[in-house]
Write an enzyme that holds these catalytic residues in place. Structure first.
Site, PDB file in Angstrom:
ATOM      1  N   ASP A  23     -42.852  55.830 -85.130  1.00  0.00           N
ATOM      2  CA  ASP A  23     -42.497  55.044 -86.323  1.00  0.00           C
ATOM      3  C   ASP A  23     -43.250  55.512 -87.566  1.00  0.00           C
ATOM      4  O   ASP A  23     -43.623  54.698 -88.418  1.00  0.00           O
ATOM      5  CB  ASP A  23     -42.813  53.556 -86.082  1.00  0.00           C
ATOM      6  CG  ASP A  23     -42.004  52.952 -84.945  1.00  0.00           C
ATOM      7  OD1 ASP A  23     -40.923  53.487 -84.644  1.00  0.00           O
ATOM      8  OD2 ASP A  23     -42.450  51.950 -84.366  1.00  0.00           O
ATOM      9  N   LYS A  85     -30.986  48.819 -81.487  1.00  0.00           N
ATOM     10  CA  LYS A  85     -30.774  47.366 -81.343  1.00  0.00           C
ATOM     11  C   LYS A  85     -29.329  47.003 -81.693  1.00  0.00           C
ATOM     12  O   LYS A  85     -29.070  46.096 -82.494  1.00  0.00           O
ATOM     13  CB  LYS A  85     -31.784  46.577 -82.186  1.00  0.00           C
ATOM     14  CG  LYS A  85     -33.235  46.812 -81.740  1.00  0.00           C
ATOM     15  CD  LYS A  85     -34.224  45.862 -82.387  1.00  0.00           C
ATOM     16  CE  LYS A  85     -35.635  45.998 -81.825  1.00  0.00           C
ATOM     17  NZ  LYS A  85     -36.366  47.194 -82.253  1.00  0.00           N
ATOM     18  N   ASP A  88     -23.223  44.773 -82.836  1.00  0.00           N
ATOM     19  CA  ASP A  88     -22.009  44.556 -83.627  1.00  0.00           C
ATOM     20  C   ASP A  88     -20.809  44.412 -82.680  1.00  0.00           C
ATOM     21  O   ASP A  88     -20.965  44.389 -81.459  1.00  0.00           O
ATOM     22  CB  ASP A  88     -21.835  45.743 -84.593  1.00  0.00           C
ATOM     23  CG  ASP A  88     -20.974  45.381 -85.791  1.00  0.00           C
ATOM     24  OD1 ASP A  88     -20.559  44.211 -85.910  1.00  0.00           O
ATOM     25  OD2 ASP A  88     -20.697  46.285 -86.599  1.00  0.00           O
ATOM     26  N   GLY A 207     -51.470  46.598 -77.984  1.00  0.00           N
ATOM     27  CA  GLY A 207     -52.400  47.071 -79.018  1.00  0.00           C
ATOM     28  C   GLY A 207     -52.211  46.338 -80.335  1.00  0.00           C
ATOM     29  O   GLY A 207     -52.647  45.188 -80.472  1.00  0.00           O
ATOM     30  N   ARG A 228     -48.347  52.029 -83.167  1.00  0.00           N
ATOM     31  CA  ARG A 228     -49.524  52.116 -84.038  1.00  0.00           C
ATOM     32  C   ARG A 228     -50.821  52.374 -83.293  1.00  0.00           C
ATOM     33  O   ARG A 228     -51.702  53.078 -83.813  1.00  0.00           O
ATOM     34  CB  ARG A 228     -49.628  50.836 -84.881  1.00  0.00           C
ATOM     35  CG  ARG A 228     -48.564  50.774 -85.958  1.00  0.00           C
ATOM     36  CD  ARG A 228     -48.440  49.395 -86.536  1.00  0.00           C
ATOM     37  NE  ARG A 228     -47.834  48.464 -85.589  1.00  0.00           N
ATOM     38  CZ  ARG A 228     -47.642  47.170 -85.825  1.00  0.00           C
ATOM     39  NH1 ARG A 228     -48.017  46.667 -86.986  1.00  0.00           N
ATOM     40  NH2 ARG A 228     -47.063  46.396 -84.931  1.00  0.00           N
TER      41      ARG A 228
HETATM   42  O1  3DU Z   1     -46.471  47.512 -82.433  1.00  0.00           O
HETATM   43  P1  3DU Z   1     -46.299  48.987 -82.264  1.00  0.00           P
HETATM   44  O2  3DU Z   1     -46.743  49.796 -83.453  1.00  0.00           O
HETATM   45  O3  3DU Z   1     -46.875  49.486 -80.968  1.00  0.00           O
HETATM   46  O4  3DU Z   1     -44.710  49.300 -82.205  1.00  0.00           O
HETATM   47  C1  3DU Z   1     -43.864  48.703 -81.294  1.00  0.00           C
HETATM   48  C2  3DU Z   1     -42.531  49.399 -81.271  1.00  0.00           C
HETATM   49  O5  3DU Z   1     -41.677  48.713 -80.374  1.00  0.00           O
HETATM   50  C3  3DU Z   1     -41.796  49.463 -82.593  1.00  0.00           C
HETATM   51  O6  3DU Z   1     -41.109  50.706 -82.634  1.00  0.00           O
HETATM   52  C4  3DU Z   1     -40.810  48.334 -82.550  1.00  0.00           C
HETATM   53  O7  3DU Z   1     -39.618  48.629 -83.230  1.00  0.00           O
HETATM   54  C5  3DU Z   1     -40.527  48.227 -81.056  1.00  0.00           C
HETATM   55  N1  3DU Z   1     -40.243  46.874 -80.574  1.00  0.00           N
HETATM   56  C6  3DU Z   1     -41.129  45.843 -80.724  1.00  0.00           C
HETATM   57  O8  3DU Z   1     -42.211  45.985 -81.321  1.00  0.00           O
HETATM   58  C7  3DU Z   1     -40.809  44.588 -80.179  1.00  0.00           C
HETATM   59  C8  3DU Z   1     -39.670  44.398 -79.520  1.00  0.00           C
HETATM   60  O9  3DU Z   1     -39.426  43.233 -78.977  1.00  0.00           O
HETATM   61  C9  3DU Z   1     -38.793  45.461 -79.388  1.00  0.00           C
HETATM   62  C10 3DU Z   1     -39.118  46.683 -79.924  1.00  0.00           C
END
Ligand code: 3DU
Length: 252
Positions: A23, A85, A88, A207, A228
Protein backbone atom coordinates in the site's frame (compact mmCIF):
# COMPACT_ATOMS: atom_id res chain seq x y z
CA UNK A 1 -0.93 -24.26 -10.62
CA UNK A 2 -4.06 -22.90 -8.97
CA UNK A 3 -3.96 -19.90 -6.61
CA UNK A 4 -4.21 -22.18 -3.55
CA UNK A 5 -1.31 -24.31 -4.78
CA UNK A 6 0.85 -21.26 -5.54
CA UNK A 7 0.37 -19.58 -2.17
CA UNK A 8 0.85 -22.84 -0.31
CA UNK A 9 4.06 -23.55 -2.24
CA UNK A 10 5.44 -20.07 -1.46
CA UNK A 11 4.37 -20.32 2.21
CA UNK A 12 6.00 -23.68 2.52
CA UNK A 13 9.23 -22.65 0.75
CA UNK A 14 9.66 -19.42 2.75
CA UNK A 15 8.12 -20.86 5.96
CA UNK A 16 5.86 -17.87 6.34
CA UNK A 17 2.17 -16.96 6.52
CA UNK A 18 2.70 -13.31 5.60
CA UNK A 19 0.93 -11.69 2.66
CA UNK A 20 2.51 -8.30 1.98
CA UNK A 21 -0.05 -5.48 1.62
CA UNK A 22 1.70 -3.27 -0.95
CA UNK A 23 0.00 0.00 0.00
CA UNK A 24 2.86 2.40 -0.69
CA UNK A 25 2.06 5.99 -1.66
CA UNK A 26 3.99 8.58 -3.64
CA UNK A 27 2.84 11.52 -5.75
CA UNK A 28 5.41 10.56 -8.39
CA UNK A 29 4.50 7.36 -10.23
CA UNK A 30 8.03 6.33 -11.25
CA UNK A 31 9.19 6.74 -7.67
CA UNK A 32 6.19 4.72 -6.44
CA UNK A 33 7.04 1.91 -8.84
CA UNK A 34 10.69 1.92 -7.82
CA UNK A 35 9.81 1.94 -4.09
CA UNK A 36 7.46 -1.01 -4.69
CA UNK A 37 10.17 -2.97 -6.50
CA UNK A 38 12.73 -2.27 -3.77
CA UNK A 39 10.29 -3.30 -1.02
CA UNK A 40 9.36 -6.56 -2.77
CA UNK A 41 13.03 -7.45 -3.32
CA UNK A 42 13.86 -6.79 0.31
CA UNK A 43 11.07 -8.93 1.80
CA UNK A 44 10.69 -11.59 -0.91
CA UNK A 45 12.06 -14.43 1.23
CA UNK A 46 9.71 -13.71 4.16
CA UNK A 47 6.35 -13.47 2.34
CA UNK A 48 4.07 -15.90 0.49
CA UNK A 49 1.98 -13.48 -1.64
CA UNK A 50 1.52 -9.81 -2.48
CA UNK A 51 -1.81 -8.02 -2.07
CA UNK A 52 -2.41 -4.93 -4.18
CA UNK A 53 -5.04 -2.32 -3.41
CA UNK A 54 -6.98 -0.08 -5.75
CA UNK A 55 -4.83 2.81 -4.54
CA UNK A 56 -1.83 1.38 -6.41
CA UNK A 57 -3.92 0.70 -9.52
CA UNK A 58 -5.19 4.31 -9.41
CA UNK A 59 -1.66 5.66 -9.17
CA UNK A 60 0.03 3.40 -11.73
CA UNK A 61 -2.68 1.90 -13.94
CA UNK A 62 -3.35 -1.80 -14.29
CA UNK A 63 -0.95 -2.24 -17.27
CA UNK A 64 2.05 -0.84 -15.40
CA UNK A 65 1.18 -2.92 -12.34
CA UNK A 66 0.90 -6.03 -14.53
CA UNK A 67 4.10 -5.46 -16.52
CA UNK A 68 6.21 -4.60 -13.49
CA UNK A 69 4.84 -5.67 -10.12
CA UNK A 70 2.90 -8.80 -11.06
CA UNK A 71 5.72 -9.87 -13.36
CA UNK A 72 8.30 -9.37 -10.61
CA UNK A 73 6.11 -11.25 -8.11
CA UNK A 74 5.68 -14.17 -10.50
CA UNK A 75 9.42 -14.23 -11.29
CA UNK A 76 9.88 -14.67 -7.53
CA UNK A 77 7.15 -17.39 -7.43
CA UNK A 78 4.86 -15.16 -5.35
CA UNK A 79 1.14 -15.09 -6.26
CA UNK A 80 -0.71 -11.75 -6.34
CA UNK A 81 -4.08 -10.86 -4.81
CA UNK A 82 -6.16 -7.94 -6.11
CA UNK A 83 -7.94 -6.26 -3.19
CA UNK A 84 -10.83 -5.01 -5.34
CA UNK A 85 -13.51 -5.60 -2.69
CA UNK A 86 -15.89 -6.17 -5.61
CA UNK A 87 -19.48 -5.36 -4.71
CA UNK A 88 -21.39 -4.31 -7.81
CA UNK A 89 -23.96 -6.00 -10.05
CA UNK A 90 -22.93 -8.97 -12.19
CA UNK A 91 -21.82 -7.47 -15.50
CA UNK A 92 -19.47 -4.84 -14.05
CA UNK A 93 -18.13 -7.27 -11.45
CA UNK A 94 -17.46 -9.72 -14.26
CA UNK A 95 -15.64 -7.10 -16.35
CA UNK A 96 -13.46 -6.07 -13.39
CA UNK A 97 -12.68 -9.67 -12.39
CA UNK A 98 -11.78 -10.63 -15.99
CA UNK A 99 -9.59 -7.55 -16.40
CA UNK A 100 -7.69 -8.24 -13.19
CA UNK A 101 -7.32 -11.96 -13.93
CA UNK A 102 -6.21 -11.31 -17.52
CA UNK A 103 -3.64 -8.84 -16.16
CA UNK A 104 -2.18 -11.73 -14.16
CA UNK A 105 -3.73 -11.48 -10.70
CA UNK A 106 -4.05 -14.89 -9.07
CA UNK A 107 -6.94 -14.03 -6.76
CA UNK A 108 -9.44 -11.26 -6.11
CA UNK A 109 -11.16 -10.04 -2.95
CA UNK A 110 -14.93 -9.56 -3.18
CA UNK A 111 -17.74 -8.59 -0.82
CA UNK A 112 -20.39 -11.32 -0.44
CA UNK A 113 -23.05 -8.75 0.45
CA UNK A 114 -23.94 -8.34 -3.22
CA UNK A 115 -25.11 -11.97 -3.24
CA UNK A 116 -24.82 -14.72 -5.83
CA UNK A 117 -27.29 -14.25 -8.67
CA UNK A 118 -26.18 -11.46 -10.96
CA UNK A 119 -23.72 -10.49 -8.20
CA UNK A 120 -20.72 -12.73 -7.61
CA UNK A 121 -21.83 -15.66 -9.80
CA UNK A 122 -19.87 -14.44 -12.82
CA UNK A 123 -16.85 -13.55 -10.69
CA UNK A 124 -16.64 -17.16 -9.49
CA UNK A 125 -17.13 -18.37 -13.06
CA UNK A 126 -14.26 -16.16 -14.30
CA UNK A 127 -12.04 -17.34 -11.44
CA UNK A 128 -12.90 -21.04 -11.67
CA UNK A 129 -12.37 -21.21 -15.43
CA UNK A 130 -8.84 -19.79 -14.98
CA UNK A 131 -7.75 -21.56 -11.75
CA UNK A 132 -7.78 -18.24 -9.86
CA UNK A 133 -9.14 -17.51 -6.40
CA UNK A 134 -12.01 -15.51 -4.91
CA UNK A 135 -11.56 -14.42 -1.28
CA UNK A 136 -14.67 -13.17 0.54
CA UNK A 137 -14.81 -10.45 3.18
CA UNK A 138 -16.31 -12.09 6.26
CA UNK A 139 -15.43 -9.74 9.13
CA UNK A 140 -13.37 -6.61 8.61
CA UNK A 141 -10.66 -5.56 11.04
CA UNK A 142 -11.66 -1.95 11.81
CA UNK A 143 -13.57 -1.07 15.02
CA UNK A 144 -16.64 0.10 13.09
CA UNK A 145 -17.06 -3.32 11.45
CA UNK A 146 -19.08 -4.60 14.45
CA UNK A 147 -22.04 -2.39 13.52
CA UNK A 148 -22.59 -4.42 10.38
CA UNK A 149 -20.87 -7.82 10.54
CA UNK A 150 -22.54 -8.71 13.86
CA UNK A 151 -26.06 -7.76 12.79
CA UNK A 152 -28.58 -10.57 13.21
CA UNK A 153 -29.50 -12.18 9.89
CA UNK A 154 -32.31 -14.63 9.14
CA UNK A 155 -31.59 -17.42 6.73
CA UNK A 156 -33.00 -20.95 6.27
CA UNK A 157 -35.32 -20.36 9.22
CA UNK A 158 -32.58 -19.57 11.78
CA UNK A 159 -31.06 -16.40 13.17
CA UNK A 160 -27.31 -15.83 13.04
CA UNK A 161 -24.88 -12.93 13.17
CA UNK A 162 -24.09 -11.65 9.68
CA UNK A 163 -20.51 -12.97 9.69
CA UNK A 164 -21.72 -16.53 10.37
CA UNK A 165 -24.06 -16.31 7.39
CA UNK A 166 -21.17 -14.98 5.29
CA UNK A 167 -18.90 -17.82 6.43
CA UNK A 168 -21.60 -20.35 5.46
CA UNK A 169 -21.96 -18.68 2.05
CA UNK A 170 -18.20 -18.86 1.48
CA UNK A 171 -18.44 -22.65 1.92
CA UNK A 172 -21.54 -22.94 -0.33
CA UNK A 173 -19.93 -20.85 -3.06
CA UNK A 174 -16.61 -22.74 -2.77
CA UNK A 175 -14.52 -19.63 -2.17
CA UNK A 176 -10.75 -20.05 -2.02
CA UNK A 177 -10.59 -18.15 1.27
CA UNK A 178 -12.26 -15.74 3.68
CA UNK A 179 -10.99 -12.48 5.17
CA UNK A 180 -11.39 -12.05 8.94
CA UNK A 181 -9.67 -9.26 10.90
CA UNK A 182 -6.79 -10.24 13.20
CA UNK A 183 -8.20 -7.73 15.67
CA UNK A 184 -10.94 -10.22 16.67
CA UNK A 185 -9.39 -13.64 17.42
CA UNK A 186 -12.65 -14.98 18.86
CA UNK A 187 -14.39 -14.29 15.53
CA UNK A 188 -11.54 -16.08 13.72
CA UNK A 189 -12.14 -19.13 15.96
CA UNK A 190 -15.88 -19.12 15.25
CA UNK A 191 -15.34 -18.77 11.49
CA UNK A 192 -12.80 -21.61 11.60
CA UNK A 193 -15.43 -23.82 13.29
CA UNK A 194 -17.96 -22.95 10.60
CA UNK A 195 -15.79 -23.37 7.51
CA UNK A 196 -13.79 -26.40 8.66
CA UNK A 197 -10.08 -26.92 8.29
CA UNK A 198 -9.71 -26.81 4.50
CA UNK A 199 -10.44 -23.20 3.60
CA UNK A 200 -7.76 -20.57 4.32
CA UNK A 201 -8.54 -17.60 6.57
CA UNK A 202 -6.66 -14.43 5.54
CA UNK A 203 -6.27 -12.06 8.45
CA UNK A 204 -5.49 -8.33 8.06
CA UNK A 205 -5.07 -5.85 10.90
CA UNK A 206 -1.87 -7.16 12.44
CA UNK A 207 0.49 -4.56 13.93
CA UNK A 208 -0.66 -1.06 12.88
CA UNK A 209 -4.33 -1.87 13.59
CA UNK A 210 -3.56 -3.58 16.90
CA UNK A 211 -4.04 -7.25 15.95
CA UNK A 212 -1.60 -9.85 17.29
CA UNK A 213 -0.14 -12.23 14.71
CA UNK A 214 0.36 -15.21 16.99
CA UNK A 215 -3.11 -14.95 18.57
CA UNK A 216 -4.69 -14.74 15.13
CA UNK A 217 -2.88 -17.89 13.97
CA UNK A 218 -3.68 -19.73 17.20
CA UNK A 219 -7.34 -18.83 16.69
CA UNK A 220 -7.29 -20.38 13.21
CA UNK A 221 -5.92 -17.82 10.73
CA UNK A 222 -3.94 -19.38 7.89
CA UNK A 223 -2.35 -16.26 6.37
CA UNK A 224 -1.65 -12.81 7.82
CA UNK A 225 -2.05 -9.71 5.64
CA UNK A 226 0.52 -7.14 6.79
CA UNK A 227 1.15 -3.66 5.40
CA UNK A 228 2.41 -0.77 7.53
CA UNK A 229 4.10 -2.95 10.16
CA UNK A 230 6.45 -3.99 7.35
CA UNK A 231 6.70 -1.17 4.80
CA UNK A 232 6.59 1.72 7.30
CA UNK A 233 9.23 0.11 9.48
CA UNK A 234 12.76 1.57 9.30
CA UNK A 235 13.96 -1.90 8.28
CA UNK A 236 11.27 -3.73 6.25
CA UNK A 237 13.43 -6.80 5.65
CA UNK A 238 13.90 -7.43 9.39
CA UNK A 239 10.26 -6.57 10.13
CA UNK A 240 9.02 -9.05 7.51
CA UNK A 241 11.41 -11.68 8.79
CA UNK A 242 10.07 -11.20 12.32
CA UNK A 243 6.54 -12.04 11.12
CA UNK A 244 7.64 -15.45 9.89
CA UNK A 245 6.19 -17.71 12.51
CA UNK A 246 5.94 -21.37 12.66
CA UNK A 247 3.45 -22.34 15.38
CA UNK A 248 2.56 -25.13 12.97
CA UNK A 249 4.78 -25.16 9.89
CA UNK A 250 2.95 -24.84 6.59
CA UNK A 251 3.61 -27.74 4.25
CA UNK A 252 2.41 -28.60 0.76
O1 3DU B 1 -3.07 -2.17 8.57
P1 3DU B 1 -2.07 -2.57 7.53
O2 3DU B 1 -1.17 -1.45 7.10
O3 3DU B 1 -1.32 -3.82 7.90
O4 3DU B 1 -2.88 -2.91 6.17
C1 3DU B 1 -3.89 -3.85 6.12
C2 3DU B 1 -4.25 -4.17 4.69
O5 3DU B 1 -5.33 -5.08 4.69
C3 3DU B 1 -4.68 -2.99 3.84
O6 3DU B 1 -4.19 -3.23 2.52
C4 3DU B 1 -6.18 -3.03 3.84
O7 3DU B 1 -6.74 -2.59 2.64
C5 3DU B 1 -6.45 -4.52 4.01
N1 3DU B 1 -7.65 -4.85 4.77
C6 3DU B 1 -7.85 -4.43 6.06
O8 3DU B 1 -7.03 -3.70 6.64
C7 3DU B 1 -9.01 -4.84 6.74
C8 3DU B 1 -9.90 -5.63 6.16
O9 3DU B 1 -10.94 -6.04 6.84
C9 3DU B 1 -9.68 -6.04 4.85
C10 3DU B 1 -8.54 -5.63 4.20
Amino acid sequence: MSFEEKILAAASKNQTRTVLALDLEDSDSSRLLEKSRVLIQSVKDSICAIKINRQLILALGVRTVADNIIKLAHDLSLPTIMDAKLNDVGHTNEFMARTYFDSGFDAIIASPIVGWENGLDKVFEAANSRGRGVLLLTYMSNPGADAFYSLVTKRNGGEKPMFETLANLAVEWKAQGVIVGATRPQIISRVRQLIGSGMPIFSPGVGAQGGDARRAVQAGATYLIVGRAIYASPDPRTAAHAFRMEPEPIST
